[in-house]
Scaffold this motif. Structure first.
Motif, short mmCIF file in Angstrom:
data_model
loop_
_atom_site.label_atom_id
_atom_site.label_comp_id
_atom_site.label_asym_id
_atom_site.label_seq_id
_atom_site.Cartn_x
_atom_site.Cartn_y
_atom_site.Cartn_z
N ASN A 73 0.82 -1.22 0.00
CA ASN A 73 0.00 0.00 0.00
C ASN A 73 0.85 1.27 0.00
N LYS A 74 2.00 1.20 0.63
CA LYS A 74 2.90 2.36 0.70
C LYS A 74 3.69 2.56 -0.60
N ASN A 75 3.95 1.48 -1.33
CA ASN A 75 4.87 1.53 -2.47
C ASN A 75 4.26 1.28 -3.84
N PHE A 76 2.95 1.19 -3.91
CA PHE A 76 2.29 0.91 -5.19
C PHE A 76 1.03 1.76 -5.28
N ASP A 77 0.96 2.63 -6.28
CA ASP A 77 -0.21 3.49 -6.49
C ASP A 77 -0.72 3.34 -7.92
N VAL A 78 -2.03 3.48 -8.08
CA VAL A 78 -2.66 3.34 -9.39
C VAL A 78 -3.53 4.56 -9.66
N PHE A 79 -3.41 5.09 -10.87
CA PHE A 79 -4.21 6.24 -11.31
C PHE A 79 -4.84 5.89 -12.66
N VAL A 80 -6.17 5.95 -12.72
CA VAL A 80 -6.89 5.68 -13.95
C VAL A 80 -7.46 6.98 -14.46
N ASN A 81 -7.10 7.33 -15.69
CA ASN A 81 -7.54 8.59 -16.31
C ASN A 81 -7.24 9.79 -15.41
N GLY A 82 -6.11 9.73 -14.72
CA GLY A 82 -5.68 10.83 -13.86
C GLY A 82 -6.18 10.76 -12.43
N GLY A 83 -7.13 9.90 -12.14
CA GLY A 83 -7.68 9.80 -10.79
C GLY A 83 -7.09 8.65 -10.00
N ALA A 84 -6.76 8.91 -8.74
CA ALA A 84 -6.19 7.87 -7.88
C ALA A 84 -7.24 6.81 -7.56
N LYS A 85 -6.80 5.56 -7.54
CA LYS A 85 -7.67 4.44 -7.19
C LYS A 85 -7.20 3.82 -5.88
N ALA A 105 -8.23 -2.99 -7.64
CA ALA A 105 -8.77 -1.63 -7.66
C ALA A 105 -10.18 -1.74 -8.24
N PRO A 106 -11.21 -1.65 -7.40
CA PRO A 106 -12.58 -1.76 -7.88
C PRO A 106 -13.07 -0.44 -8.46
N GLY A 107 -14.18 -0.50 -9.17
CA GLY A 107 -14.83 0.71 -9.68
C GLY A 107 -14.07 1.37 -10.81
N VAL A 108 -13.52 0.57 -11.72
CA VAL A 108 -12.76 1.12 -12.84
C VAL A 108 -13.59 0.97 -14.11
N GLY A 109 -13.98 2.09 -14.69
CA GLY A 109 -14.72 2.06 -15.96
C GLY A 109 -13.75 1.98 -17.12
N ILE A 116 0.98 4.09 -13.07
CA ILE A 116 1.32 3.30 -11.89
C ILE A 116 2.63 3.82 -11.31
N ARG A 117 2.65 3.92 -9.99
CA ARG A 117 3.89 4.17 -9.26
C ARG A 117 4.22 2.86 -8.55
N ASN A 118 5.34 2.27 -8.93
CA ASN A 118 5.76 0.99 -8.37
C ASN A 118 7.16 1.16 -7.80
N ALA A 119 7.25 1.42 -6.50
CA ALA A 119 8.53 1.59 -5.82
C ALA A 119 8.88 0.38 -4.97
N ARG A 147 14.87 2.39 -9.90
CA ARG A 147 15.12 3.52 -9.00
C ARG A 147 15.33 4.77 -9.86
N GLY A 148 14.61 5.83 -9.52
CA GLY A 148 14.65 7.07 -10.28
C GLY A 148 13.59 7.12 -11.36
N ARG A 149 12.97 5.97 -11.64
CA ARG A 149 11.88 5.88 -12.63
C ARG A 149 10.79 4.99 -12.04
N GLU A 150 10.20 5.50 -10.95
CA GLU A 150 9.21 4.73 -10.19
C GLU A 150 7.80 4.83 -10.77
N THR A 151 7.59 5.74 -11.72
CA THR A 151 6.26 5.94 -12.30
C THR A 151 6.30 5.72 -13.80
N SER A 152 5.26 5.08 -14.30
CA SER A 152 5.13 4.84 -15.74
C SER A 152 3.66 4.93 -16.12
#
Length: 156
Positions: A73-85, A105-109, A116-119, A147-152
């Motif tokens: 939860n601390k090291n992995f984030d997801v954004f769909v169409n710009g919104g955080a999930k 990640a529920p509720g994804v249209g 994704i940020r995957n650290a 490292r240094g490229r945690e988001t794609s």
């Protein structure tokens, strides 16, 4: 002739031993979009020793799964169409040298962009390489993290 075989054997032994000395740091995540309930399902495979070192708790310890959940939860984030999930941890299992972690990640249209940020393990292991493979409505996309490229981000 014996000298050639000896030298070749010695060279082969040195070459093979160099591979065993180099530790390989990686994680693999598969993301599947489930159309029926509009959910992104994540399955992440981690090296047991590496995640154990990162969270500073052994896998046979009772609190291991809770610490893995907190760490992901601390090291992995997801954004769909710009919104955080929000990610929902659904479980984990230790299988020898691998730890499998499941979350969603529920509720994804419809997805136009997925960021994704995957650290995961990047702080503990500077040479860590994380791969995320995304399957969405018949399309496959691959994201890489270091490292240094945690988001794609990928577009559909």
């Amino acid at each position: 002739m014996k000298l050639k075989i000896y030298i070749l054997s010695l060279f082969s032994l040195l070459l093979l031993s160099s591979f065993t000395l180099a530790d390989f740091f990686s994680s693999m995540t598969k993301v599947d979009y489930v159309e029926g309930n509009k959910t992104l399902k994540f399955t992440t495979k981690l090296n047991t020793e590496h995640i154990s070192n990162a969270i500073k708790i052994r896998p046979e310890t009772a609190g291991f799964e809770a610490e893995v959940k907190r760490y992901v939860n601390k090291n992995f984030d997801v954004f769909v169409n710009g919104g955080a999930k929000n990610l929902t941890f659904t479980g984990s299992q230790v299988n020898g040298e691998s730890v499998w972690v499941y979350f969603e990640a529920p509720g994804v249209g419809d997805i136009n962009t997925l960021r994704i940020r995957n650290a995961i393990l990047l702080e503990t292991y500077p040479r860590q390489f994380n791969v995320v493979n995304v399957a969405y409505r018949g399309q496959q996309k691959t994201m890489n993290f270091t490292r240094g490229r945690e988001t794609s981000q990928v577009e559909f």
